[in-house]
Write an enzyme that holds these catalytic residues in place. Structure first.
Site, PDB file in Angstrom:
ATOM      1  N   HIS A 204     103.510 -27.839  48.679  1.00  0.00           N
ATOM      2  CA  HIS A 204     104.421 -28.306  47.624  1.00  0.00           C
ATOM      3  C   HIS A 204     105.199 -29.555  48.034  1.00  0.00           C
ATOM      4  O   HIS A 204     105.639 -29.671  49.178  1.00  0.00           O
ATOM      5  CB  HIS A 204     105.414 -27.203  47.256  1.00  0.00           C
TER       6      HIS A 204
ATOM      7  N   ASP B 288     106.643 -28.025  51.886  1.00  0.00           N
ATOM      8  CA  ASP B 288     105.856 -27.081  52.678  1.00  0.00           C
ATOM      9  C   ASP B 288     104.399 -27.518  52.589  1.00  0.00           C
ATOM     10  O   ASP B 288     104.098 -28.585  52.049  1.00  0.00           O
ATOM     11  CB  ASP B 288     106.092 -25.628  52.238  1.00  0.00           C
TER      12      ASP B 288
ATOM     13  N   SER C 226     103.472 -22.680  40.609  1.00  0.00           N
ATOM     14  CA  SER C 226     104.609 -22.987  41.473  1.00  0.00           C
ATOM     15  C   SER C 226     105.109 -24.414  41.322  1.00  0.00           C
ATOM     16  O   SER C 226     106.230 -24.723  41.729  1.00  0.00           O
ATOM     17  CB  SER C 226     104.243 -22.739  42.937  1.00  0.00           C
TER      18      SER C 226
END
Length: 701
Positions: free
Chosen positions: A678, A675, A385
């Site tokens: 991240h 978040d 990610s």
């Protein structure tokens, strides 16, 4: 003084080899003692340094007029750009226009923006430096011809480094300016002079410009020794003045770039890296920071800095400062890319040297990369990610982010599938290399091979090296990403032709960024791997997979590869939230594991570079810059690091990061994390620029 911007990370992009035409043909310097290479030697002033012990570590042990034991920042910058090892002083009769054609310095120690500053010690004022530059232009045209000279003037890199003397030698010493100006108004006065100077440079043909900000001037040995009431600590009043001045300088650069067509002016915020060296000298290999090497190290500079003083240190490399006002050569070198001549060790932690001191200038050269002939035609990405631009949108998994508030700061406020409020590191890296502003996802049907020819990502959020990791949330395993890559190569050959496609693959930068999920999503969460491996054995297992992947890429024609390390994963908001026994602080166990694994990956790059002919494999380590951001967020303009912007910021990501959550922040740029897992776009930008500066610039050679 000029040190480094670390907003990021925070760092030479146009480094060229001796056989290539220089994208930046010359380095032209204006400023004060931070960049003066000897102009004061030939004017009537007491402020000189053309005697020993100055220059004792310069080539031949020769004092040149540089206020240092060796070289100054522009010397290292010119070397990093493949131009020359030293920038000569314009007034030095030993040099001619032939020497100045590739670099020249008009700087004068003791000067400032304010003419009154230059008058204090009778040095060259800034307006006079500009007059000398006009004279230089005339000589250059006579030497090279008008067309060639104008080309050099337009493509040269211009450096401006001054401002410290205006405050410490003028405003806070003499009453005149204090009577007429508050500190804030004096800053505005100086910036007005800076603006006029830049506009004149622009009118004379300059287009590429870096203007350095102020360092933590309150931490200079001279200021510390006089700070008796503050127990000889840093003078924080002066440091705060530097910070506010730098902010205003940033705004000025934004204004000028908007108003002057084709100008690329970048502010060099020197404060963060210099402050970090001061606060944590051992991390950079220094032993002494409160005082300088020369004489007693408390107040001496220029003629007071005598080589006959028995107190002068024997090893300047242990000192941050050479004299009471100026850094050592080692400090000056601490943010210049490695070269065959640089003796600085690379720092990947454990007390070795990191970030070279000209970092702020080199980092901002990123803004100039887009003008270079691309030595890297494409950026090709594998990972999780941290670099997924939306592939998970098109597979059956809950690990998605193609909905608001994700992407709210992306172009058009569009949720692309990036786990961020905006762009991710590989987008910024692509832009820094003069390619596109973002790297598209391979599975996104909106894009085709014409888009992918200059960049593509096969990454999948929640994946890892270990197939068992990708199975947790049913995402794309690393082996499948390699299969996609093979299909991409076939499509590229059909699109470009076999020969051109092979050339693109060989010259492309291949980026691998993964590993965090293997530990946090798999090993420490699911029972399988923990029952099979100790943490150290699991690291070896993962490193073996990384090696096989790199060998596969090499077999498919890849030659330029960046292997990414792990961040301080124990400091992610999700891990801090669950670390109740540790007071919700970073989980040291996870951070130490990241350090151990990074050491293995670094050793792997050394091994494979020895075994695979023609490969250029580098280790891109985000750990230290991320940890520095987390530990000292205020230096980078952040206000929150322990919680994220989205929702409560403690545990939400993916679908839990809902747009309707009333707790989501309004300004993500104040947060290190978007978040609970991240970083924000701002953090990604800092880290990406740091990695380009520290490591990836090598692929532009």
């Amino acid at each position: 003084m000029s040190l480094a911007w670390l907003l990021l990370f925070t760092q030479v992009l146009a480094v060229t080899n001796s056989e290539a035409e220089h994208n930046i043909p010359a380095v032209i310097v204006f400023g004060d003692s931070s960049v003066d290479s000897g102009n004061n030697n030939v004017i009537a002033t007491v402020l000189k340094s053309n005697f020993k012990p100055y220059g004792r570590d310069f080539e031949g042990g020769r004092p040149t007029g540089r206020f240092c034991n060796g070289r100054v920042p522009p010397d290292f910058i010119a070397e990093a750009l493949g131009i020359k090892r030293t920038i000569p002083a314009y007034l030095d009769p030993a040099y001619t226009i032939q020497d100045f054609a590739t670099g020249v310095c008009f700087a004068s120690a003791g000067t400032g923006y304010d003419n009154a500053t230059a008058a204090v010690l009778n040095v060259i004022p800034l307006w006079k430096e500009l007059e000398m530059y006009k004279e230089y232009q005339a000589k250059l045209r006579a030497h090279l011809g008008v067309e060639k000279a104008n080309e050099i003037i337009g493509e040269a890199l211009y450096l401006m480094s001054l401002g410290t003397n205006d405050f410490l030698e003028n405003y806070y010493v003499f009453p005149t300016r204090q009577v007429h100006f508050t500190v804030s108004r004096y800053q505005d006065f100086l910036l007005g002079i800076a603006e006029n100077f830049i506009r004149e440079l622009y009118a004379l043909g300059a287009r590429k410009l870096v203007v350095t900000g102020l360092v933590a001037v309150g931490c200079l040995p001279l200021e510390r020794v006089t700070n008796i009431l503050g127990h000889h600590g840093c003078n924080e009043e002066y440091n705060n003045v530097a910070l506010s001045f730098n902010k205003k300088l940033d705004n000025l650069m934004t204004k000028l770039n908007r108003e002057l067509p084709q100008l690329k002016a970048a502010p060099g915020n020197a404060y963060p890296i210099f402050n970090d060296i001061i606060r944590r000298p051992s991390a950079y290999g220094f032993e002494v920071v409160e005082k300088a090497c020369c004489s007693t190290g408390t107040f001496e500079m220029s003629y007071l800095c005598s080589d006959k003083n028995p107190l002068t240190c024997t090893d300047a490399d242990k000192y941050v400062f050479w004299d009471a006002f100026h850094p050592t050569e080692k400090t000056n070198r601490i943010h210049t890319p490695k070269s065959p001549y640089t003796k600085t060790q690379t720092m990947e932690g454990h007390g070795k040297i990191t970030l070279l001191l000209c970092l702020h200038i080199v980092v901002h050269l990123l803004s100039l990369v887009a003008t270079t002939g691309a030595k890297v035609p494409a950026v090709i990405v594998f990972g999780d990610s941290s670099v997924d631009a939306g592939n998970n949108n098109f597979i059956p998994t809950i690990a998605r982010s193609n909905f608001q508030p994700y992407g709210r700061d992306f172009a058009g406020g569009k949720a692309t599938g990036r786990f961020c409020n905006g762009r991710i590191p590989t987008d910024f890296i692509s832009e820094a290399f003069g390619l596109k502003h973002y790297v598209p996802a391979y599975l996104d049907p909106k894009y085709n091979i014409s888009d992918f020819a200059t960049g593509v990502t096969f990454a999948s959020a929640a994946t890892g090296y270990d197939n068992a990791t990708s199975a947790v949330l049913s995402v794309i395993p690393l082996w499948k990403q390699l299969e996609y890559y093979k299909g991409y190569q076939k499509n590229l050959s059909a699109y470009l032709g076999e020969s051109k496609a092979k050339e693109t693959i060989a010259e492309a930068l291949h980026i691998m960024s993964l590993g965090t999920n293997d530990f946090l999503e798999n090993y420490y969460t699911m029972p399988g791997r923990a029952s099979q491996f100790t943490p150290q054995q699991y690291q070896t297992f993962l490193a073996g997979i990384a090696e096989n992947c790199i060998r596969s890429l090499y077999g498919l024609g890849a030659r330029k590869i960046s292997l990414g390390g792990l961040p301080p994963m124990g400091c992610l908001p999700l891990e801090r939230t669950t670390n109740i026994a540790g007071g919700n602080d970073c989980v040291d166990r996870y951070n130490n594991l990241a350090l151990e694994f990074n050491d293995r990956l670094k050793n792997l790059t050394i091994k494979l570079n020895q075994e695979l002919p023609g490969i250029k494999l580098v280790f891109s380590n985000p750990y230290y810059i991320m940890l520095n951001i987390i530990r000292r967020p205020e230096l980078y303009g952040f206000e929150s690091t322990s919680v994220a912007c989205c929702a409560t910021g403690m545990f939400e990501m993916g679908y839990a990061c809902s747009r309707g959550q009333m707790f989501s922040c309004s300004d993500a740029s104040k947060y290190v994390f978007w978040d609970s897992f991240h970083p924000t776009e701002k953090t990604n930008s800092i880290v990406a620029k740091y990695v380009v500066l520290r490591v990836l610039y090598k692929f532009l050679q």
